[in-house]
Design a protein around this motif. Structure first.
Motif, short mmCIF file in Angstrom:
data_model
loop_
_atom_site.label_atom_id
_atom_site.label_comp_id
_atom_site.label_asym_id
_atom_site.label_seq_id
_atom_site.Cartn_x
_atom_site.Cartn_y
_atom_site.Cartn_z
N VAL A 72 7.55 -15.35 -0.80
CA VAL A 72 6.20 -14.92 -0.42
C VAL A 72 5.81 -13.77 -1.34
CG1 VAL A 72 4.72 -14.07 1.43
CG2 VAL A 72 6.59 -15.65 1.96
N HIS A 73 4.67 -13.93 -1.97
CA HIS A 73 4.24 -13.07 -3.07
C HIS A 73 2.95 -12.33 -2.69
CE1 HIS A 73 1.47 -12.98 -6.65
NE2 HIS A 73 2.50 -12.46 -7.26
N CYS A 74 2.75 -11.18 -3.31
CA CYS A 74 1.47 -10.49 -3.16
C CYS A 74 1.20 -9.69 -4.43
CB CYS A 74 1.50 -9.56 -1.94
SG CYS A 74 -0.10 -8.83 -1.53
N HIS A 75 -0.05 -9.67 -4.83
CA HIS A 75 -0.47 -8.88 -5.98
C HIS A 75 -1.69 -8.10 -5.52
CE1 HIS A 75 -2.18 -8.83 -10.36
NE2 HIS A 75 -1.85 -7.64 -9.92
N SER A 76 -1.50 -6.80 -5.29
CA SER A 76 -2.60 -6.08 -4.65
C SER A 76 -2.54 -4.57 -4.90
CB SER A 76 -2.54 -6.32 -3.15
OG SER A 76 -3.50 -5.54 -2.47
N TRP A 77 -3.72 -3.97 -4.82
CA TRP A 77 -3.79 -2.50 -4.84
C TRP A 77 -3.07 -1.94 -3.62
CZ3 TRP A 77 -5.85 0.43 -0.90
CH2 TRP A 77 -6.56 -0.25 0.08
N MET A 78 -2.89 -2.75 -2.58
CA MET A 78 -2.23 -2.28 -1.36
C MET A 78 -0.71 -2.18 -1.52
SD MET A 78 -4.53 -4.26 1.48
CE MET A 78 -3.27 -4.12 2.70
N LEU A 79 -0.21 -2.53 -2.71
CA LEU A 79 1.23 -2.43 -2.96
C LEU A 79 1.58 -1.21 -3.83
CD1 LEU A 79 1.24 -5.16 -1.60
CD2 LEU A 79 2.75 -6.02 -3.38
N ASP A 80 0.59 -0.37 -4.10
CA ASP A 80 0.91 0.84 -4.89
C ASP A 80 2.05 1.59 -4.19
OD1 ASP A 80 -0.79 3.05 -6.94
OD2 ASP A 80 0.86 3.71 -5.67
N PRO A 81 3.14 1.83 -4.92
CA PRO A 81 4.34 2.42 -4.28
C PRO A 81 4.14 3.82 -3.72
CG PRO A 81 4.83 1.58 -6.48
CD PRO A 81 3.35 1.53 -6.33
N ARG A 82 3.04 4.48 -4.08
CA ARG A 82 2.83 5.84 -3.56
C ARG A 82 2.22 5.85 -2.15
NH1 ARG A 82 -0.23 7.30 -9.03
NH2 ARG A 82 -0.87 5.19 -8.54
N LEU A 83 1.78 4.69 -1.66
CA LEU A 83 1.07 4.67 -0.37
C LEU A 83 1.89 5.26 0.79
CD1 LEU A 83 -1.06 1.39 -0.35
CD2 LEU A 83 -1.84 3.68 0.30
N PRO A 84 3.18 4.91 0.93
CA PRO A 84 3.94 5.47 2.06
C PRO A 84 3.98 6.99 2.05
CG PRO A 84 5.11 3.61 1.10
CD PRO A 84 3.97 3.93 0.17
N GLU A 85 4.02 7.57 0.85
CA GLU A 85 4.05 9.02 0.73
C GLU A 85 2.66 9.62 0.96
OE1 GLU A 85 4.97 11.74 -3.04
OE2 GLU A 85 6.21 9.93 -2.89
N LEU A 86 1.64 8.90 0.47
CA LEU A 86 0.28 9.43 0.56
C LEU A 86 -0.29 9.31 1.97
CD1 LEU A 86 -1.14 7.98 -2.79
CD2 LEU A 86 -0.81 10.41 -2.24
#
Ligand SMILES: CC(C)(COP(=O)(O)OP(=O)(O)OC[C@H]1O[C@@H](n2cnc3c(N)ncnc32)[C@H](O)[C@@H]1OP(=O)(O)O)[C@@H](O)C(=O)NCCC(=O)NCCS
Length: 301
Positions: free
Chosen positions: A213-227
């Motif tokens: 299962v794949h996703c290509h999205s701005w919602m996968l930016d790795p900084r989100l959990p920290e931000l």
């Protein structure tokens, strides 16, 4: 494979039950009124009818052709309006062909209806972004939703497509995940959609077993959990294992996070007034001179 049936464009645009059909396709009342006015106008304009008919014929020829692909050839050489209303009418008159393909694949009627209601959803997004009626995203709608490869399963959409393998050495069939704008992305809704996805495609497209299962999205930016710790966006990001080259996602963050069309490069940051945690976070990244990212990921199960 079902034999493509050409749409009777005149009859479809003049259909006495057009209002009911637009409601079923997810249009808000205001947008439905605009569609009906555009349909009535096109009936009196031979050039527009020809354009809609040509696009509709091309759309019907692509229904069920997998993997889905860019819809550029559907619109090639046609005199389209800037707001995408003629493409919208071509999509409208061919919705029954897509529904027929769904039915031929044994897709339940409620899934078919929820899937096709993306057409109305996209006009809602268009109004939010542009402040007026139209369908700027007709290319995506035609290429992905109208191909018959994409289905809405609860909160999320999935489509059957070919993607490069994680190690980059080849290609494989995957389910690619899309997140429609809407109510909060709760963990329970997301989990239910993922749980439904693999069995759904295995049942209706058994000839294309998927490898992930794949996703290509701005919602996968790795900084989100920290931000945005503890947020739905953070939890969604943490479901994915990121791979490949980090792709710049500034334009996507602008479109999906600020409901703004156009390019990031042409946007004056001073014109963006953040009103939510996400907007404050994205703006802080941009003000620090960094890019927002839109990476690819594979679902961690
Ligand atoms: C996916 C989506 C429903 C998530 O929304 P959500 O569940 O409310 O997200 P969160 O609860 O994690 O939000 C955290 C904060 O960011 C804000 N936020 C989340 N998504 C936002 C968006 N698209 N635009 C502006 N603000 C947003 C929330 O309002 C919240 O702000 P607050 O802390 O000030 O209250 C929402 O982002 C959305 O509709 N996006 C558009 C569709 C999309 O981007 N699809 C992917 C395309 S590749």
């Amino acid at each position: 494979m079902t034999t493509p049936v050409r749409a009777d464009v005149r009859a479809a645009l003049a259909a006495p039950d057009l209002a009911r059909r637009l409601d079923a396709l997810g249009f808000d009342p205001g947008d439905a009124t605009e569609v009906r006015a555009a349909a009535a106008a096109a009936l009196d304009r031979p050039d527009e009818l020809t354009t809609i008919t040509t696009a509709a014929d091309r759309l019907v020829d692509r229904v069920g052709v997998l993997p889905p692909s860019d819809s550029g050839p559907v619109w090639a050489g046609l005199d389209l309006d800037a707001d995408g209303v003629l493409p919208l009418l071509a999509l409208l008159v061919t919705a029954p062909s897509v529904a027929a393909f769904h039915a031929a694949r044994g897709v339940p009627a409620d899934v078919s209806a929820a899937t096709l209601a993306d057409l109305g959803q996209q006009t809602r997004v268009h109004r939010l972004v542009h402040g007026s009626f139209g369908l700027a995203t007709y290319g995506w709608e035609a290429g992905w939703v109208w191909s018959g490869a994409l289905y809405r399963l609860g909160r999320l959409q999935f489509d059957l497509e070919r993607q490069r393998t994680v190690d980059g050495t080849g290609e494989e069939w995957v389910l690619s995940t899309h997140i429609p704008r809407g109510d909060g992305l709760t963990a329970a809704d997301v989990e239910a959609s993922f749980a439904a996805a693999l069995p759904f495609f295995a049942a209706h497209f058994p000839e294309h077993p998927v490898q992930g299962v794949h996703c290509h999205s701005w919602m996968l930016d790795p900084r989100l959990p920290e931000l945005l710790p503890g947020s739905n966006l953070a939890a969604f990001q943490q479901r994915w294992r990121i791979y490949g080259e980090p792709a710049v996602g500034d334009d996507d963050a602008l479109f999906f996070g600020f409901a703004r069309a156009g390019t990031f490069a042409a946007t004056d940051l001073a014109t963006l007034t953040p009103t939510s945690g996400l907007q404050r976070a994205v703006l802080a990244v941009w003000r620090a001179g960094e890019h927002w990212h839109a990476p690819e990921g594979r679902l961690v199960r």
